[in-house]
Design a protein around this motif. Structure first.
Motif, PDB file in Angstrom:
ATOM      1  N   PHE A   1      35.292  32.132  41.468  1.00 48.35           N
ATOM      2  CA  PHE A   1      34.609  30.914  41.001  1.00 48.35           C
ATOM      3  C   PHE A   1      33.649  31.264  39.854  1.00 48.35           C
ATOM      4  O   PHE A   1      33.539  30.515  38.886  1.00 48.35           O
ATOM      5  N   ASP A   2      32.972  32.401  39.967  1.00 45.20           N
ATOM      6  CA  ASP A   2      32.072  32.839  38.895  1.00 45.20           C
ATOM      7  C   ASP A   2      32.847  33.083  37.598  1.00 45.20           C
ATOM      8  O   ASP A   2      32.401  32.707  36.515  1.00 45.20           O
ATOM      9  N   LEU A   3      34.013  33.698  37.732  1.00 46.49           N
ATOM     10  CA  LEU A   3      34.841  33.994  36.557  1.00 46.49           C
ATOM     11  C   LEU A   3      35.316  32.688  35.908  1.00 46.49           C
ATOM     12  O   LEU A   3      35.290  32.547  34.674  1.00 46.49           O
ATOM     13  N   PHE A   4      35.741  31.727  36.752  1.00 54.16           N
ATOM     14  CA  PHE A   4      36.189  30.415  36.248  1.00 54.16           C
ATOM     15  C   PHE A   4      35.054  29.740  35.487  1.00 54.16           C
ATOM     16  O   PHE A   4      35.259  29.181  34.398  1.00 54.16           O
ATOM     17  N   GLU A   5      33.858  29.820  36.046  1.00 46.86           N
ATOM     18  CA  GLU A   5      32.674  29.222  35.439  1.00 46.86           C
ATOM     19  C   GLU A   5      32.422  29.841  34.060  1.00 46.86           C
ATOM     20  O   GLU A   5      32.170  29.133  33.091  1.00 46.86           O
ATOM     21  N   LYS A   6      32.536  31.153  33.985  1.00 44.28           N
ATOM     22  CA  LYS A   6      32.302  31.878  32.742  1.00 44.28           C
ATOM     23  C   LYS A   6      33.362  31.505  31.692  1.00 44.28           C
ATOM     24  O   LYS A   6      33.071  31.309  30.531  1.00 44.28           O
ATOM     25  N   GLN A   7      34.617  31.420  32.144  1.00 44.46           N
ATOM     26  CA  GLN A   7      35.715  31.159  31.205  1.00 44.46           C
ATOM     27  C   GLN A   7      35.741  29.726  30.706  1.00 44.46           C
ATOM     28  O   GLN A   7      36.163  29.462  29.591  1.00 44.46           O
ATOM     29  N   THR A   8      35.319  28.773  31.534  1.00 45.15           N
ATOM     30  CA  THR A   8      35.500  27.356  31.186  1.00 45.15           C
ATOM     31  C   THR A   8      34.196  26.601  30.961  1.00 45.15           C
ATOM     32  O   THR A   8      34.207  25.505  30.405  1.00 45.15           O
ATOM     33  N   GLY A   9      33.096  27.157  31.436  1.00 44.37           N
ATOM     34  CA  GLY A   9      31.824  26.432  31.365  1.00 44.37           C
ATOM     35  C   GLY A   9      31.716  25.354  32.435  1.00 44.37           C
ATOM     36  O   GLY A   9      30.756  24.594  32.456  1.00 44.37           O
ATOM     37  N   ILE A  10      32.722  25.275  33.317  1.00 47.20           N
ATOM     38  CA  ILE A  10      32.688  24.277  34.401  1.00 47.20           C
ATOM     39  C   ILE A  10      31.993  24.903  35.615  1.00 47.20           C
ATOM     40  O   ILE A  10      32.444  25.928  36.128  1.00 47.20           O
TER      41      ILE A  10
ATOM     42  N   GLU B   1      39.284  11.135  46.805  1.00 46.45           N
ATOM     43  CA  GLU B   1      38.196  10.509  46.049  1.00 46.45           C
ATOM     44  C   GLU B   1      37.587  11.452  45.011  1.00 46.45           C
ATOM     45  O   GLU B   1      36.451  11.230  44.572  1.00 46.45           O
ATOM     46  N   ALA B   2      38.330  12.487  44.612  1.00 48.78           N
ATOM     47  CA  ALA B   2      37.797  13.474  43.659  1.00 48.78           C
ATOM     48  C   ALA B   2      37.277  12.791  42.394  1.00 48.78           C
ATOM     49  O   ALA B   2      37.999  12.013  41.776  1.00 48.78           O
ATOM     50  N   LYS B   3      36.033  13.103  42.040  1.00 51.63           N
ATOM     51  CA  LYS B   3      35.449  12.479  40.838  1.00 51.63           C
ATOM     52  C   LYS B   3      35.618  13.375  39.612  1.00 51.63           C
ATOM     53  O   LYS B   3      35.454  12.937  38.495  1.00 51.63           O
ATOM     54  N   ASN B   4      35.920  14.635  39.872  1.00 48.72           N
ATOM     55  CA  ASN B   4      36.111  15.583  38.761  1.00 48.72           C
ATOM     56  C   ASN B   4      37.531  16.148  38.826  1.00 48.72           C
ATOM     57  O   ASN B   4      37.737  17.355  38.896  1.00 48.72           O
ATOM     58  N   LYS B   5      38.465  15.213  38.813  1.00 49.57           N
ATOM     59  CA  LYS B   5      39.862  15.559  39.077  1.00 49.57           C
ATOM     60  C   LYS B   5      40.431  16.553  38.053  1.00 49.57           C
ATOM     61  O   LYS B   5      41.100  17.507  38.443  1.00 49.57           O
ATOM     62  N   ASP B   6      40.170  16.323  36.768  1.00 48.51           N
ATOM     63  CA  ASP B   6      40.727  17.214  35.739  1.00 48.51           C
ATOM     64  C   ASP B   6      40.214  18.646  35.934  1.00 48.51           C
ATOM     65  O   ASP B   6      40.984  19.606  35.841  1.00 48.51           O
ATOM     66  N   ASN B   7      38.924  18.758  36.211  1.00 54.90           N
ATOM     67  CA  ASN B   7      38.337  20.092  36.435  1.00 54.90           C
ATOM     68  C   ASN B   7      38.921  20.731  37.690  1.00 54.90           C
ATOM     69  O   ASN B   7      39.172  21.935  37.730  1.00 54.90           O
ATOM     70  N   ALA B   8      39.123  19.901  38.706  1.00 56.72           N
ATOM     71  CA  ALA B   8      39.656  20.398  39.976  1.00 56.72           C
ATOM     72  C   ALA B   8      41.062  20.956  39.769  1.00 56.72           C
ATOM     73  O   ALA B   8      41.392  22.040  40.269  1.00 56.72           O
ATOM     74  N   ILE B   9      41.877  20.238  39.021  1.00 55.43           N
ATOM     75  CA  ILE B   9      43.251  20.714  38.763  1.00 55.43           C
ATOM     76  C   ILE B   9      43.229  21.979  37.904  1.00 55.43           C
ATOM     77  O   ILE B   9      43.989  22.913  38.143  1.00 55.43           O
ATOM     78  N   LYS B  10      42.299  22.004  36.931  1.00 54.87           N
ATOM     79  CA  LYS B  10      42.133  23.221  36.127  1.00 54.87           C
ATOM     80  C   LYS B  10      41.832  24.425  37.028  1.00 54.87           C
ATOM     81  O   LYS B  10      42.353  25.514  36.820  1.00 54.87           O
ATOM     82  N   LEU B  11      40.985  24.209  38.021  1.00 50.07           N
ATOM     83  CA  LEU B  11      40.614  25.310  38.929  1.00 50.07           C
ATOM     84  C   LEU B  11      41.803  25.724  39.796  1.00 50.07           C
ATOM     85  O   LEU B  11      42.018  26.921  40.026  1.00 50.07           O
TER      86      LEU B  11
ATOM     87  N   VAL C   1      48.452  34.319  37.680  1.00 54.99           N
ATOM     88  CA  VAL C   1      48.649  35.735  38.032  1.00 54.99           C
ATOM     89  C   VAL C   1      47.330  36.503  38.145  1.00 54.99           C
ATOM     90  O   VAL C   1      47.097  37.221  39.121  1.00 54.99           O
ATOM     91  N   GLN C   2      46.440  36.325  37.176  1.00 56.90           N
ATOM     92  CA  GLN C   2      45.200  37.130  37.167  1.00 56.90           C
ATOM     93  C   GLN C   2      44.352  36.891  38.418  1.00 56.90           C
ATOM     94  O   GLN C   2      43.935  37.835  39.090  1.00 56.90           O
ATOM     95  N   ALA C   3      44.127  35.623  38.748  1.00 52.33           N
ATOM     96  CA  ALA C   3      43.298  35.301  39.922  1.00 52.33           C
ATOM     97  C   ALA C   3      44.008  35.727  41.206  1.00 52.33           C
ATOM     98  O   ALA C   3      43.383  36.221  42.150  1.00 52.33           O
ATOM     99  N   GLN C   4      45.315  35.561  41.217  1.00 48.22           N
ATOM    100  CA  GLN C   4      46.101  35.943  42.394  1.00 48.22           C
ATOM    101  C   GLN C   4      46.012  37.444  42.658  1.00 48.22           C
ATOM    102  O   GLN C   4      45.897  37.871  43.799  1.00 48.22           O
ATOM    103  N   GLU C   5      46.062  38.222  41.579  1.00 48.81           N
ATOM    104  CA  GLU C   5      45.958  39.682  41.731  1.00 48.81           C
ATOM    105  C   GLU C   5      44.555  40.063  42.193  1.00 48.81           C
ATOM    106  O   GLU C   5      44.378  40.967  43.000  1.00 48.81           O
ATOM    107  N   GLN C   6      43.579  39.318  41.708  1.00 48.32           N
ATOM    108  CA  GLN C   6      42.191  39.584  42.108  1.00 48.32           C
ATOM    109  C   GLN C   6      41.976  39.243  43.590  1.00 48.32           C
ATOM    110  O   GLN C   6      41.257  39.952  44.293  1.00 48.32           O
ATOM    111  N   LEU C   7      42.614  38.170  44.056  1.00 49.55           N
ATOM    112  CA  LEU C   7      42.510  37.798  45.478  1.00 49.55           C
ATOM    113  C   LEU C   7      43.120  38.881  46.360  1.00 49.55           C
ATOM    114  O   LEU C   7      42.584  39.237  47.404  1.00 49.55           O
ATOM    115  N   SER C   8      44.270  39.394  45.936  1.00 50.38           N
ATOM    116  CA  SER C   8      44.939  40.430  46.710  1.00 50.38           C
ATOM    117  C   SER C   8      44.139  41.731  46.680  1.00 50.38           C
ATOM    118  O   SER C   8      43.985  42.406  47.704  1.00 50.38           O
TER     119      SER C   8
END
Ligand SMILES: [Fe+2]
Length: 345
Positions: free
Chosen positions: A47-56, A270-280, A287-294
């Motif tokens: 989540f921190d990485l996503f925040e850094k990459q997207t500003g969301i 009722e998602a109010k930030n749907k576009d951001n949610a789908i981006k996440l 692949v990158q996040a999946q490898e990091q999870l593993s």
């Protein structure tokens, strides 16, 4: 004159709203809110990485899954939750049937995650899988003596099986899968057989089972694969010792396959930030996040292009149970009832 002034003000507001400068639009553009029942450090790092990459900004509310489902339902249209994240395909299915989700529409997500690891209506998408395997004492058990989950209920294991209490979802879902594959009677008899083989009353979490085997309290137990990875890499020497001294056995290879469960993400109705949610979701299944999870939590990626942690690779490939994850939710009440009936506290 007054009218011209009013029109100018309205036009200016329209202009600002259009470009997303109004406070409301800005808030919507830069945030995504998650209600999560996953309890791993690896998620926070992503989540921190996503925040850094997207500003969301990613906000997380943590609690147990049933509580979060109830809360999303109770909050209705007012809910802050855009995404619901949890372990267990049965729980994800329950969230769907509760009516708190909407389909995830994204070609990227469909490309990232195979259909077997998604809900059929894309109400949820798998992030990782884990196998529930048999761990055994390397000192007292030879792997040739092991075969299936069903076999652990045979009299030859009398006084040798350690388990956690049946309140744990991992064994509830395993039993739900056995109900699906073996039928009610066999599944209930399995519970009774395991109870007859108890080395001690059910106690502790997954890690505690491995520790008790190494302490000589029992010979075999059920464990989720990622705990082995966590324990081998733990700062606690007792956990490392326990993980090093149990053998891993992937059961049911000649029959129905090893029980795997999925953890996943869902988009709330009722998602109010749907576009951001789908981006996440797209980010988490990439692949990158999946490898990091593993790498971070020793789970199996759901994206087939992602590399597994080397430890997981060292276990080799194995045949997995082929049932619809929804069955774990549908059969959960029956599994709970069978545990009570069979005397597995
Ligand atoms: Fe866990």
């Amino acid at each position: 004159m007054k009218n011209i002034f009013l029109l100018t003000v309205l036009a200016l507001f329209g202009f600002l709203a259009w470009f997303g400068f109004s406070p409301a639009a800005q808030a919507q553009d830069k945030v995504v809110n998650i209600y999560s029942a996953r309890h791993y450090e690896s998620d926070k790092e992503l989540f921190d990485l996503f925040e850094k990459q997207t500003g969301i900004k990613v906000n997380v509310v943590s609690a147990e899954a049933p509580e979060l489902i109830e809360r999303i339902k109770r909050e209705g249209a007012a809910t802050e939750a855009d995404l619901f994240i949890t372990v267990d395909g049965g729980v994800l299915h329950t969230a769907k049937t509760t009516g708190i989700l909407q389909p995830i529409v994204s070609d990227t997500v469909l490309k990232n995650v195979p259909a077997t690891l998604r809900d059929k209506d894309n109400a949820w998408v798998g992030l990782t899988t884990r196998a529930r395997i048999i761990v055994y004492s390397k000192e007292r058990v030879k792997p040739e003596q092991l075969s299936t989950y069903e076999d652990l209920a045979a009299p030859k294991w009398k006084g040798k099986v350690v388990t956690r209490p049946s309140s744990g979802l991992y064994d509830q879902s395993l039993l739900a899968s056995l109900i699906t594959l073996d039928g009610d009677e066999t599944a209930l008899n399995w519970v009774k057989g395991i109870v007859a083989n108890f080395a001690r009353p059910p106690k502790g979490n997954d890690r505690a089972q491995a520790k008790d085997i190494v302490a000589g309290l029992g010979d075999v137990a059920l464990m989720n694969t990622y705990y082995i990875g966590q324990m081998l890499n733990s700062k606690d020497p007792e956990e490392v010792k326990a993980a090093e001294n149990v053998g891993l056995f992937f059961p049911n290879q000649a029959t129905t396959g090893t029980h795997i469960n999925v953890s996943g993400v869902a988009l709330t109705k009722e998602a109010k930030n749907k576009d951001n949610a789908i981006k996440l979701i797209e980010f988490l299944t990439d692949v990158q996040a999946q490898e990091q999870l593993s790498a971070g939590n020793y789970e199996f990626p759901t994206n087939p292009n992602a590399k597994k942690h080397p430890l997981l690779d060292s276990w080799g490939s194995f045949k997995t149970q082929q049932i619809d994850f929804s069955a774990l939710g549908v059969n959960n009440p029956k599994a709970v009832q069978f545990f009570i009936e069979g005397g597995w506290k």
